[in-house]
Write a protein that holds these residues in place. Structure first.
Motif, PDB file in Angstrom:
ATOM      1  N   PRO A   1     -12.735  87.550  22.530  1.00  0.00           N
ATOM      2  CA  PRO A   1     -13.383  87.057  21.305  1.00  0.00           C
ATOM      3  C   PRO A   1     -14.762  86.877  21.761  1.00  0.00           C
ATOM      4  O   PRO A   1     -15.152  86.292  22.936  1.00  0.00           O
ATOM      5  CB  PRO A   1     -12.463  85.909  21.122  1.00  0.00           C
ATOM      6  CG  PRO A   1     -11.087  85.973  21.444  1.00  0.00           C
ATOM      7  CD  PRO A   1     -11.388  86.599  22.773  1.00  0.00           C
ATOM      8  N   GLY A   2     -15.571  87.333  20.664  1.00  0.00           N
ATOM      9  CA  GLY A   2     -17.054  87.031  20.834  1.00  0.00           C
ATOM     10  C   GLY A   2     -17.705  88.204  21.631  1.00  0.00           C
ATOM     11  O   GLY A   2     -18.853  88.147  21.822  1.00  0.00           O
ATOM     12  N   THR A   3     -16.943  89.282  22.172  1.00  0.00           N
ATOM     13  CA  THR A   3     -17.788  90.338  22.466  1.00  0.00           C
ATOM     14  C   THR A   3     -18.401  90.969  21.460  1.00  0.00           C
ATOM     15  O   THR A   3     -18.213  91.512  20.391  1.00  0.00           O
ATOM     16  CB  THR A   3     -16.474  91.373  23.188  1.00  0.00           C
ATOM     17  OG1 THR A   3     -15.693  90.591  24.245  1.00  0.00           O
ATOM     18  CG2 THR A   3     -17.131  92.706  23.762  1.00  0.00           C
ATOM     19  N   ILE A   4     -19.723  91.501  22.042  1.00  0.00           N
ATOM     20  CA  ILE A   4     -20.475  92.388  21.336  1.00  0.00           C
ATOM     21  C   ILE A   4     -20.136  93.580  21.833  1.00  0.00           C
ATOM     22  O   ILE A   4     -20.288  94.028  22.609  1.00  0.00           O
ATOM     23  CB  ILE A   4     -22.030  91.951  21.421  1.00  0.00           C
ATOM     24  CG1 ILE A   4     -22.232  90.566  20.784  1.00  0.00           C
ATOM     25  CG2 ILE A   4     -22.849  92.871  20.519  1.00  0.00           C
ATOM     26  CD1 ILE A   4     -23.676  90.138  21.259  1.00  0.00           C
ATOM     27  N   SER A   5     -20.151  94.632  20.540  1.00  0.00           N
ATOM     28  CA  SER A   5     -19.692  96.088  20.922  1.00  0.00           C
ATOM     29  C   SER A   5     -21.045  97.044  20.853  1.00  0.00           C
ATOM     30  O   SER A   5     -21.559  96.940  19.739  1.00  0.00           O
ATOM     31  CB  SER A   5     -18.680  96.389  19.847  1.00  0.00           C
ATOM     32  OG  SER A   5     -18.278  97.858  20.081  1.00  0.00           O
ATOM     33  N   LEU A   6     -20.990  97.593  21.983  1.00  0.00           N
ATOM     34  CA  LEU A   6     -22.273  98.741  21.930  1.00  0.00           C
ATOM     35  C   LEU A   6     -21.306  99.925  21.955  1.00  0.00           C
ATOM     36  O   LEU A   6     -21.583 100.863  22.693  1.00  0.00           O
ATOM     37  CB  LEU A   6     -23.198  98.553  23.131  1.00  0.00           C
ATOM     38  CG  LEU A   6     -23.797  97.288  23.111  1.00  0.00           C
ATOM     39  CD1 LEU A   6     -24.811  97.055  24.461  1.00  0.00           C
ATOM     40  CD2 LEU A   6     -24.719  97.152  21.791  1.00  0.00           C
TER      41      LEU A   6
ATOM     42  N   LYS B   1     -14.662  97.344  31.843  1.00  0.00           N
ATOM     43  CA  LYS B   1     -13.574  96.257  31.780  1.00  0.00           C
ATOM     44  C   LYS B   1     -14.160  95.053  32.226  1.00  0.00           C
ATOM     45  O   LYS B   1     -14.132  94.038  31.836  1.00  0.00           O
ATOM     46  CB  LYS B   1     -12.347  96.367  32.284  1.00  0.00           C
ATOM     47  CG  LYS B   1     -11.223  97.755  31.857  1.00  0.00           C
ATOM     48  CD  LYS B   1     -10.010  97.297  32.164  1.00  0.00           C
ATOM     49  CE  LYS B   1      -9.781  97.726  33.879  1.00  0.00           C
ATOM     50  NZ  LYS B   1      -8.575  97.494  34.214  1.00  0.00           N
ATOM     51  N   THR B   2     -15.061  95.149  33.245  1.00  0.00           N
ATOM     52  CA  THR B   2     -15.806  93.666  33.694  1.00  0.00           C
ATOM     53  C   THR B   2     -16.765  93.240  32.825  1.00  0.00           C
ATOM     54  O   THR B   2     -16.910  92.003  32.685  1.00  0.00           O
ATOM     55  CB  THR B   2     -16.269  93.937  35.283  1.00  0.00           C
ATOM     56  OG1 THR B   2     -15.231  94.448  36.080  1.00  0.00           O
ATOM     57  CG2 THR B   2     -17.106  92.811  35.750  1.00  0.00           C
ATOM     58  N   LEU B   3     -17.558  94.037  32.344  1.00  0.00           N
ATOM     59  CA  LEU B   3     -18.398  93.991  31.180  1.00  0.00           C
ATOM     60  C   LEU B   3     -17.911  93.064  29.988  1.00  0.00           C
ATOM     61  O   LEU B   3     -18.506  92.118  29.526  1.00  0.00           O
ATOM     62  CB  LEU B   3     -19.362  95.213  30.888  1.00  0.00           C
ATOM     63  CG  LEU B   3     -20.411  95.703  31.727  1.00  0.00           C
ATOM     64  CD1 LEU B   3     -20.799  97.121  31.435  1.00  0.00           C
ATOM     65  CD2 LEU B   3     -21.520  94.828  32.225  1.00  0.00           C
ATOM     66  N   ILE B   4     -16.776  93.549  29.604  1.00  0.00           N
ATOM     67  CA  ILE B   4     -16.139  92.958  28.565  1.00  0.00           C
ATOM     68  C   ILE B   4     -15.563  91.704  28.915  1.00  0.00           C
ATOM     69  O   ILE B   4     -15.669  90.529  28.108  1.00  0.00           O
ATOM     70  CB  ILE B   4     -15.208  93.731  27.956  1.00  0.00           C
ATOM     71  CG1 ILE B   4     -15.756  95.110  27.309  1.00  0.00           C
ATOM     72  CG2 ILE B   4     -14.162  93.225  26.814  1.00  0.00           C
ATOM     73  CD1 ILE B   4     -14.575  96.254  26.755  1.00  0.00           C
ATOM     74  N   GLN B   5     -14.882  91.548  29.895  1.00  0.00           N
ATOM     75  CA  GLN B   5     -13.956  90.343  30.199  1.00  0.00           C
ATOM     76  C   GLN B   5     -14.937  89.344  30.637  1.00  0.00           C
ATOM     77  O   GLN B   5     -14.960  88.107  30.533  1.00  0.00           O
ATOM     78  CB  GLN B   5     -12.943  90.782  31.349  1.00  0.00           C
ATOM     79  CG  GLN B   5     -11.732  91.643  30.761  1.00  0.00           C
ATOM     80  CD  GLN B   5     -10.981  92.016  32.041  1.00  0.00           C
ATOM     81  OE1 GLN B   5     -11.505  92.082  33.092  1.00  0.00           O
ATOM     82  NE2 GLN B   5     -10.023  92.663  31.543  1.00  0.00           N
ATOM     83  N   THR B   6     -16.080  89.471  31.422  1.00  0.00           N
ATOM     84  CA  THR B   6     -16.966  88.559  31.995  1.00  0.00           C
ATOM     85  C   THR B   6     -18.171  88.267  31.091  1.00  0.00           C
ATOM     86  O   THR B   6     -18.598  87.217  31.127  1.00  0.00           O
ATOM     87  CB  THR B   6     -17.253  88.944  33.482  1.00  0.00           C
ATOM     88  OG1 THR B   6     -16.051  89.307  34.144  1.00  0.00           O
ATOM     89  CG2 THR B   6     -18.036  87.877  34.062  1.00  0.00           C
ATOM     90  N   TYR B   7     -18.808  89.572  30.843  1.00  0.00           N
ATOM     91  CA  TYR B   7     -19.913  89.413  29.925  1.00  0.00           C
ATOM     92  C   TYR B   7     -19.909  89.427  28.526  1.00  0.00           C
ATOM     93  O   TYR B   7     -20.894  89.183  28.130  1.00  0.00           O
ATOM     94  CB  TYR B   7     -21.139  90.207  30.681  1.00  0.00           C
ATOM     95  CG  TYR B   7     -21.267  89.953  32.201  1.00  0.00           C
ATOM     96  CD1 TYR B   7     -22.216  89.040  32.668  1.00  0.00           C
ATOM     97  CD2 TYR B   7     -20.398  90.455  33.225  1.00  0.00           C
ATOM     98  CE1 TYR B   7     -22.615  88.863  33.785  1.00  0.00           C
ATOM     99  CE2 TYR B   7     -20.680  90.228  34.255  1.00  0.00           C
ATOM    100  CZ  TYR B   7     -21.627  89.240  34.822  1.00  0.00           C
ATOM    101  OH  TYR B   7     -21.779  89.258  36.265  1.00  0.00           O
ATOM    102  N   LYS B   8     -18.659  89.767  27.878  1.00  0.00           N
ATOM    103  CA  LYS B   8     -18.624  89.881  26.555  1.00  0.00           C
ATOM    104  C   LYS B   8     -19.589  90.759  25.839  1.00  0.00           C
ATOM    105  O   LYS B   8     -20.212  90.679  24.633  1.00  0.00           O
ATOM    106  CB  LYS B   8     -18.949  88.518  25.874  1.00  0.00           C
ATOM    107  CG  LYS B   8     -18.013  87.384  26.460  1.00  0.00           C
ATOM    108  CD  LYS B   8     -16.423  87.565  25.678  1.00  0.00           C
ATOM    109  CE  LYS B   8     -15.472  86.293  26.118  1.00  0.00           C
ATOM    110  NZ  LYS B   8     -15.408  86.329  27.557  1.00  0.00           N
TER     111      LYS B   8
END
Length: 381
Positions: free
Chosen positions: A20-25, A329-336
Protein backbone atom coordinates in the motif's frame (compact mmCIF):
# COMPACT_ATOMS: atom_id res chain seq x y z
CA UNK A 1 -2.01 -21.00 -24.76
CA UNK A 2 0.82 -22.25 -22.58
CA UNK A 3 3.30 -20.59 -24.95
CA UNK A 4 1.62 -17.16 -24.58
CA UNK A 5 3.17 -14.87 -22.00
CA UNK A 6 0.96 -13.89 -19.06
CA UNK A 7 -0.14 -10.22 -19.08
CA UNK A 8 2.16 -8.22 -16.85
CA UNK A 9 -0.33 -5.54 -15.71
CA UNK A 10 -2.24 -7.86 -13.30
CA UNK A 11 1.06 -9.16 -11.89
CA UNK A 12 2.29 -5.65 -11.13
CA UNK A 13 -1.18 -4.73 -9.87
CA UNK A 14 -1.01 -7.52 -7.29
CA UNK A 15 2.42 -6.33 -6.12
CA UNK A 16 1.02 -2.81 -5.75
CA UNK A 17 -1.91 -4.09 -3.67
CA UNK A 18 0.51 -5.99 -1.44
CA UNK A 19 2.50 -2.77 -0.88
CA UNK A 20 0.00 0.00 0.00
CA UNK A 21 1.09 3.52 -0.82
CA UNK A 22 2.92 2.50 -4.00
CA UNK A 23 2.79 5.10 -6.78
CA UNK A 24 2.24 3.46 -10.14
CA UNK A 25 4.24 4.44 -13.20
CA UNK A 26 3.01 1.22 -14.77
CA UNK A 27 -0.25 1.17 -16.72
CA UNK A 28 -0.68 3.46 -19.70
CA UNK A 29 -3.80 5.51 -18.98
CA UNK A 30 -4.57 9.23 -18.67
CA UNK A 31 -5.63 11.10 -15.54
CA UNK A 32 -8.75 12.67 -17.05
CA UNK A 33 -12.13 11.18 -17.89
CA UNK A 34 -14.43 11.41 -20.93
CA UNK A 35 -15.73 14.75 -22.28
CA UNK A 36 -19.14 16.07 -21.25
CA UNK A 37 -20.64 15.34 -24.66
CA UNK A 38 -19.74 11.67 -24.25
CA UNK A 39 -21.63 11.47 -20.95
CA UNK A 40 -24.49 13.54 -22.34
CA UNK A 41 -24.94 11.05 -25.19
CA UNK A 42 -25.80 8.21 -22.79
CA UNK A 43 -29.43 9.32 -22.17
CA UNK A 44 -29.95 9.28 -25.95
CA UNK A 45 -29.09 5.60 -25.89
CA UNK A 46 -31.90 4.89 -23.41
CA UNK A 47 -34.53 6.74 -25.44
CA UNK A 48 -34.75 3.91 -27.98
CA UNK A 49 -35.63 0.41 -26.77
CA UNK A 50 -34.08 -1.00 -29.94
CA UNK A 51 -30.68 -0.01 -28.57
CA UNK A 52 -30.92 -2.86 -26.06
CA UNK A 53 -30.85 -5.36 -28.92
CA UNK A 54 -27.92 -6.47 -31.06
CA UNK A 55 -26.76 -3.85 -33.55
CA UNK A 56 -24.60 -3.90 -36.67
CA UNK A 57 -21.49 -6.04 -36.26
CA UNK A 58 -19.12 -3.38 -37.57
CA UNK A 59 -20.63 -0.48 -35.61
CA UNK A 60 -23.61 1.85 -35.78
CA UNK A 61 -23.80 4.04 -38.89
CA UNK A 62 -23.66 7.47 -37.16
CA UNK A 63 -20.42 6.52 -35.42
CA UNK A 64 -18.80 5.12 -38.55
CA UNK A 65 -19.79 8.26 -40.44
CA UNK A 66 -18.21 10.64 -37.92
CA UNK A 67 -15.10 8.43 -37.83
CA UNK A 68 -14.87 8.71 -41.64
CA UNK A 69 -15.08 12.51 -41.34
CA UNK A 70 -12.37 12.54 -38.68
CA UNK A 71 -10.09 10.32 -40.77
CA UNK A 72 -10.48 12.59 -43.77
CA UNK A 73 -9.88 15.83 -41.88
CA UNK A 74 -7.14 14.76 -39.49
CA UNK A 75 -5.37 11.76 -41.01
CA UNK A 76 -5.75 12.41 -44.73
CA UNK A 77 -7.48 9.03 -45.13
CA UNK A 78 -10.46 8.87 -47.49
CA UNK A 79 -13.03 6.13 -47.02
CA UNK A 80 -13.81 4.80 -50.49
CA UNK A 81 -15.22 1.57 -51.98
CA UNK A 82 -11.68 0.19 -51.59
CA UNK A 83 -11.60 0.37 -47.78
CA UNK A 84 -13.92 0.36 -44.77
CA UNK A 85 -14.29 1.49 -41.16
CA UNK A 86 -14.98 -1.13 -38.48
CA UNK A 87 -15.78 -0.11 -34.90
CA UNK A 88 -14.08 -2.43 -32.40
CA UNK A 89 -14.07 -3.07 -28.66
CA UNK A 90 -10.81 -1.16 -28.25
CA UNK A 91 -7.58 -1.13 -30.22
CA UNK A 92 -6.51 -4.59 -29.04
CA UNK A 93 -9.57 -6.17 -30.63
CA UNK A 94 -8.77 -4.40 -33.88
CA UNK A 95 -5.34 -6.01 -33.88
CA UNK A 96 -6.76 -9.45 -33.07
CA UNK A 97 -9.31 -9.02 -35.87
CA UNK A 98 -6.52 -8.22 -38.31
CA UNK A 99 -4.29 -11.14 -37.33
CA UNK A 100 -7.11 -13.69 -37.52
CA UNK A 101 -8.29 -12.30 -40.85
CA UNK A 102 -4.97 -12.39 -42.71
CA UNK A 103 -3.13 -15.43 -41.33
CA UNK A 104 -3.16 -19.19 -41.22
CA UNK A 105 -1.39 -21.20 -38.49
CA UNK A 106 2.37 -21.05 -38.97
CA UNK A 107 2.41 -17.70 -40.78
CA UNK A 108 4.84 -14.98 -39.70
CA UNK A 109 4.20 -11.41 -38.51
CA UNK A 110 7.10 -8.97 -38.21
CA UNK A 111 7.06 -6.86 -35.04
CA UNK A 112 9.70 -4.37 -33.98
CA UNK A 113 11.33 -4.63 -30.56
CA UNK A 114 10.63 -3.40 -28.02
CA UNK A 115 7.11 -4.51 -28.98
CA UNK A 116 3.69 -3.91 -27.43
CA UNK A 117 3.16 -7.12 -25.47
CA UNK A 118 -0.51 -7.63 -26.41
CA UNK A 119 0.48 -7.64 -30.10
CA UNK A 120 2.96 -10.44 -29.51
CA UNK A 121 0.39 -12.32 -27.44
CA UNK A 122 -2.26 -12.05 -30.17
CA UNK A 123 0.15 -13.41 -32.79
CA UNK A 124 0.98 -16.37 -30.56
CA UNK A 125 -2.70 -17.04 -29.86
CA UNK A 126 -3.34 -17.25 -33.60
CA UNK A 127 -0.66 -19.98 -33.78
CA UNK A 128 1.55 -17.71 -35.83
CA UNK A 129 5.18 -16.80 -35.34
CA UNK A 130 6.27 -13.30 -34.28
CA UNK A 131 9.46 -12.33 -36.11
CA UNK A 132 11.36 -9.84 -33.98
CA UNK A 133 13.32 -7.04 -35.65
CA UNK A 134 15.36 -4.80 -33.38
CA UNK A 135 14.98 -1.05 -33.61
CA UNK A 136 18.10 1.14 -33.44
CA UNK A 137 19.64 2.68 -30.30
CA UNK A 138 16.99 5.42 -30.29
CA UNK A 139 14.16 2.91 -30.89
CA UNK A 140 13.62 4.04 -34.47
CA UNK A 141 12.67 1.58 -37.22
CA UNK A 142 15.31 -0.06 -39.41
CA UNK A 143 13.54 -0.57 -42.76
CA UNK A 144 16.43 -2.53 -44.27
CA UNK A 145 16.30 -5.00 -41.36
CA UNK A 146 12.53 -5.28 -41.70
CA UNK A 147 12.84 -6.12 -45.38
CA UNK A 148 15.59 -8.65 -44.70
CA UNK A 149 13.28 -10.46 -42.25
CA UNK A 150 10.52 -11.04 -44.84
CA UNK A 151 10.05 -14.65 -45.97
CA UNK A 152 7.48 -16.57 -47.98
CA UNK A 153 5.49 -16.99 -44.75
CA UNK A 154 5.39 -13.29 -43.85
CA UNK A 155 1.87 -11.81 -43.83
CA UNK A 156 2.40 -8.37 -42.29
CA UNK A 157 4.73 -5.82 -40.73
CA UNK A 158 3.46 -4.12 -37.56
CA UNK A 159 4.41 -0.55 -36.65
CA UNK A 160 3.26 1.62 -33.72
CA UNK A 161 3.68 5.40 -33.75
CA UNK A 162 3.73 7.19 -31.38
CA UNK A 163 5.18 4.09 -29.84
CA UNK A 164 4.27 1.99 -26.86
CA UNK A 165 6.53 1.20 -24.98
CA UNK A 166 9.31 3.59 -26.04
CA UNK A 167 7.58 6.91 -26.78
CA UNK A 168 9.40 7.11 -30.13
CA UNK A 169 7.63 8.79 -33.05
CA UNK A 170 8.47 7.45 -36.51
CA UNK A 171 9.15 10.04 -39.23
CA UNK A 172 6.85 10.15 -42.25
CA UNK A 173 9.71 9.19 -44.55
CA UNK A 174 10.39 6.00 -42.57
CA UNK A 175 6.74 4.96 -42.47
CA UNK A 176 6.43 5.57 -46.21
CA UNK A 177 9.43 3.35 -46.79
CA UNK A 178 8.01 0.53 -44.65
CA UNK A 179 4.66 0.86 -46.41
CA UNK A 180 6.38 0.62 -49.78
CA UNK A 181 8.27 -2.48 -48.64
CA UNK A 182 4.93 -4.08 -47.75
CA UNK A 183 3.46 -3.13 -51.12
CA UNK A 184 6.48 -4.51 -52.95
CA UNK A 185 6.33 -7.84 -51.10
CA UNK A 186 2.53 -8.11 -51.29
CA UNK A 187 2.06 -8.20 -47.51
CA UNK A 188 0.06 -6.03 -45.12
CA UNK A 189 1.22 -3.00 -43.19
CA UNK A 190 -0.58 -2.92 -39.81
CA UNK A 191 -0.12 0.47 -38.18
CA UNK A 192 -1.28 1.24 -34.63
CA UNK A 193 -2.11 4.93 -34.03
CA UNK A 194 -3.63 4.79 -30.54
CA UNK A 195 -1.43 7.72 -29.39
CA UNK A 196 -1.86 9.91 -32.48
CA UNK A 197 -2.56 13.11 -30.48
CA UNK A 198 0.31 12.66 -28.03
CA UNK A 199 3.35 14.22 -29.69
CA UNK A 200 5.77 16.84 -28.35
CA UNK A 201 8.52 19.24 -29.43
CA UNK A 202 6.77 20.06 -32.70
CA UNK A 203 6.91 16.44 -33.89
CA UNK A 204 4.14 15.51 -36.36
CA UNK A 205 2.10 12.32 -36.56
CA UNK A 206 1.71 10.54 -39.91
CA UNK A 207 -0.86 7.94 -41.02
CA UNK A 208 0.45 5.48 -43.66
CA UNK A 209 -3.10 4.82 -44.89
CA UNK A 210 -3.06 8.34 -46.32
CA UNK A 211 -0.52 7.19 -48.93
CA UNK A 212 -2.23 7.08 -52.34
CA UNK A 213 -3.20 3.58 -53.54
CA UNK A 214 -2.20 1.98 -50.21
CA UNK A 215 -5.77 0.86 -49.39
CA UNK A 216 -5.39 -2.80 -50.52
CA UNK A 217 -2.63 -3.64 -48.04
CA UNK A 218 -2.73 -1.05 -45.20
CA UNK A 219 -4.59 -1.68 -41.93
CA UNK A 220 -4.85 1.20 -39.45
CA UNK A 221 -5.80 0.81 -35.78
CA UNK A 222 -7.19 3.53 -33.50
CA UNK A 223 -8.47 3.80 -29.94
CA UNK A 224 -10.50 6.29 -27.92
CA UNK A 225 -9.02 4.97 -24.67
CA UNK A 226 -6.17 7.45 -24.41
CA UNK A 227 -7.26 10.69 -26.08
CA UNK A 228 -10.74 10.72 -24.55
CA UNK A 229 -10.13 9.12 -21.15
CA UNK A 230 -12.21 6.21 -22.39
CA UNK A 231 -10.23 3.13 -21.36
CA UNK A 232 -12.98 1.07 -19.72
CA UNK A 233 -15.57 1.91 -22.40
CA UNK A 234 -13.71 -0.34 -24.84
CA UNK A 235 -14.17 1.49 -28.11
CA UNK A 236 -11.70 1.75 -30.97
CA UNK A 237 -11.87 1.41 -34.73
CA UNK A 238 -9.91 0.16 -37.68
CA UNK A 239 -9.54 1.08 -41.33
CA UNK A 240 -9.21 -2.03 -43.47
CA UNK A 241 -9.00 -3.04 -47.12
CA UNK A 242 -12.47 -3.76 -48.48
CA UNK A 243 -11.56 -7.40 -49.18
CA UNK A 244 -11.05 -7.99 -45.42
CA UNK A 245 -14.52 -6.79 -44.49
CA UNK A 246 -16.14 -10.21 -44.79
CA UNK A 247 -13.58 -12.15 -42.72
CA UNK A 248 -13.46 -9.44 -40.05
CA UNK A 249 -17.26 -9.40 -39.98
CA UNK A 250 -17.14 -13.16 -39.25
CA UNK A 251 -14.52 -12.74 -36.52
CA UNK A 252 -16.20 -9.86 -34.76
CA UNK A 253 -19.65 -11.46 -34.97
CA UNK A 254 -18.28 -14.62 -33.35
CA UNK A 255 -16.29 -12.95 -30.56
CA UNK A 256 -18.40 -9.88 -29.88
CA UNK A 257 -21.59 -9.84 -32.01
CA UNK A 258 -21.34 -6.04 -31.95
CA UNK A 259 -19.34 -3.41 -30.07
CA UNK A 260 -21.19 -2.33 -26.90
CA UNK A 261 -23.83 0.06 -28.19
CA UNK A 262 -23.96 2.25 -25.10
CA UNK A 263 -20.21 2.81 -25.49
CA UNK A 264 -20.71 3.62 -29.16
CA UNK A 265 -23.15 6.38 -28.21
CA UNK A 266 -20.59 7.77 -25.78
CA UNK A 267 -17.93 7.55 -28.50
CA UNK A 268 -20.19 9.50 -30.84
CA UNK A 269 -20.36 12.28 -28.25
CA UNK A 270 -16.60 12.17 -27.72
CA UNK A 271 -15.82 12.47 -31.42
CA UNK A 272 -18.26 15.38 -31.73
CA UNK A 273 -16.13 17.10 -29.10
CA UNK A 274 -13.07 16.36 -31.24
CA UNK A 275 -9.34 16.30 -30.69
CA UNK A 276 -9.44 19.71 -28.98
CA UNK A 277 -10.53 17.83 -25.85
CA UNK A 278 -7.25 15.92 -25.73
CA UNK A 279 -5.29 19.04 -26.66
CA UNK A 280 -6.77 20.86 -23.65
CA UNK A 281 -5.21 18.25 -21.39
CA UNK A 282 -1.84 18.06 -23.12
CA UNK A 283 -0.29 20.99 -21.19
CA UNK A 284 -0.74 19.05 -17.93
CA UNK A 285 0.77 15.91 -19.47
CA UNK A 286 3.65 17.98 -20.85
CA UNK A 287 4.26 19.49 -17.40
CA UNK A 288 4.40 16.01 -15.87
CA UNK A 289 6.63 14.85 -18.72
CA UNK A 290 9.06 17.70 -17.98
CA UNK A 291 9.21 16.68 -14.31
CA UNK A 292 9.92 13.08 -15.27
CA UNK A 293 12.59 13.88 -17.86
CA UNK A 294 14.33 16.42 -15.60
CA UNK A 295 14.48 13.95 -12.72
CA UNK A 296 15.76 11.15 -14.95
CA UNK A 297 18.79 13.30 -15.80
CA UNK A 298 20.10 12.38 -12.35
CA UNK A 299 20.43 8.79 -13.58
CA UNK A 300 22.61 9.50 -16.63
CA UNK A 301 25.50 7.47 -15.18
CA UNK A 302 23.23 4.53 -14.39
CA UNK A 303 20.69 4.54 -17.23
CA UNK A 304 20.36 5.28 -20.93
CA UNK A 305 17.27 7.20 -22.03
CA UNK A 306 16.49 7.65 -25.73
CA UNK A 307 14.36 10.56 -27.05
CA UNK A 308 10.67 10.00 -26.37
CA UNK A 309 8.69 12.56 -28.36
CA UNK A 310 5.33 10.80 -28.27
CA UNK A 311 2.79 8.84 -26.22
CA UNK A 312 3.43 9.12 -22.45
CA UNK A 313 6.19 6.59 -21.92
CA UNK A 314 9.92 6.52 -21.24
CA UNK A 315 11.96 3.38 -21.82
CA UNK A 316 15.05 3.13 -19.64
CA UNK A 317 18.03 0.88 -20.14
CA UNK A 318 19.48 0.35 -16.68
CA UNK A 319 23.20 -0.39 -16.45
CA UNK A 320 23.01 -3.39 -14.14
CA UNK A 321 23.27 -7.16 -14.22
CA UNK A 322 20.00 -7.45 -12.29
CA UNK A 323 17.02 -8.99 -14.08
CA UNK A 324 14.46 -6.31 -14.79
CA UNK A 325 11.58 -8.08 -13.04
CA UNK A 326 13.66 -8.45 -9.88
CA UNK A 327 14.48 -4.75 -10.05
CA UNK A 328 10.79 -3.92 -10.49
CA UNK A 329 9.85 -6.02 -7.44
CA UNK A 330 12.51 -4.30 -5.32
CA UNK A 331 11.35 -0.86 -6.43
CA UNK A 332 7.78 -1.69 -5.41
CA UNK A 333 8.55 -3.45 -2.15
CA UNK A 334 11.27 -1.12 -0.89
CA UNK A 335 10.68 2.24 -2.60
CA UNK A 336 6.90 2.10 -3.23
CA UNK A 337 7.08 2.93 -6.93
CA UNK A 338 5.93 0.66 -9.75
CA UNK A 339 7.17 0.41 -13.35
CA UNK A 340 7.00 -2.40 -15.91
CA UNK A 341 9.90 -4.74 -16.73
CA UNK A 342 11.31 -4.61 -20.25
CA UNK A 343 11.18 -8.38 -20.65
CA UNK A 344 7.43 -8.21 -21.26
CA UNK A 345 8.16 -6.00 -24.28
CA UNK A 346 10.62 -8.46 -25.77
CA UNK A 347 13.89 -6.87 -24.68
CA UNK A 348 16.87 -9.15 -24.30
CA UNK A 349 20.46 -8.81 -23.11
CA UNK A 350 19.88 -6.08 -20.59
CA UNK A 351 17.71 -4.57 -17.90
CA UNK A 352 14.95 -2.28 -19.17
CA UNK A 353 12.06 -0.43 -17.53
CA UNK A 354 8.97 1.25 -18.99
CA UNK A 355 7.69 4.33 -17.19
CA UNK A 356 4.16 5.59 -17.86
CA UNK A 357 3.35 9.13 -16.73
CA UNK A 358 0.00 9.90 -18.40
CA UNK A 359 -2.09 9.13 -15.31
CA UNK A 360 -0.11 11.34 -12.92
CA UNK A 361 -0.71 14.79 -11.50
CA UNK A 362 2.31 17.05 -10.96
CA UNK A 363 2.70 16.39 -7.23
CA UNK A 364 2.31 12.63 -7.62
CA UNK A 365 4.72 12.62 -10.55
CA UNK A 366 7.37 14.46 -8.56
CA UNK A 367 7.03 12.06 -5.62
CA UNK A 368 6.87 8.94 -7.81
CA UNK A 369 9.83 9.76 -10.02
CA UNK A 370 11.76 10.86 -6.93
CA UNK A 371 11.24 7.41 -5.42
CA UNK A 372 12.35 5.77 -8.65
CA UNK A 373 15.50 7.86 -8.90
CA UNK A 374 16.34 7.20 -5.24
CA UNK A 375 15.77 3.49 -5.70
CA UNK A 376 17.91 3.13 -8.79
CA UNK A 377 20.70 5.27 -7.29
CA UNK A 378 20.76 3.00 -4.25
CA UNK A 379 20.37 -0.34 -6.03
CA UNK A 380 22.59 0.29 -9.07
CA UNK A 381 26.12 1.16 -8.04
Amino acid sequence: METVQSPIIPVIGQLIRENPGTISLGQGVVSYGPPEKAIAAIPEFFLNLENHKYKTVIGISPLREIIAEKLSQENGISITPNNAVVVTAGGNMGFMNAILAITSPGDEIIINTPYYFNHEMAIMMADCRPILVNTDDTYQLRPEAIEAAITAKTKAVVTISPNNPTGAVYPEETLRRVNEICRHHNIYHIHDEAYEYFTYNGISHFSPASIPESEPYTISLYSLSKAYGFASWRIGYMVIPDHLLEPINKIQDTILICPPVISQYAALGALKTGKSYCQEHLPNIIAVRDIVLTSLQELQDRCTLAPADGAFYCFLKVHTNLEDFELVKTLIQTYKVAVLPGMTFGTQNGCYLRLAYGALKKDTAKEGIGRLVEGIKTIVK
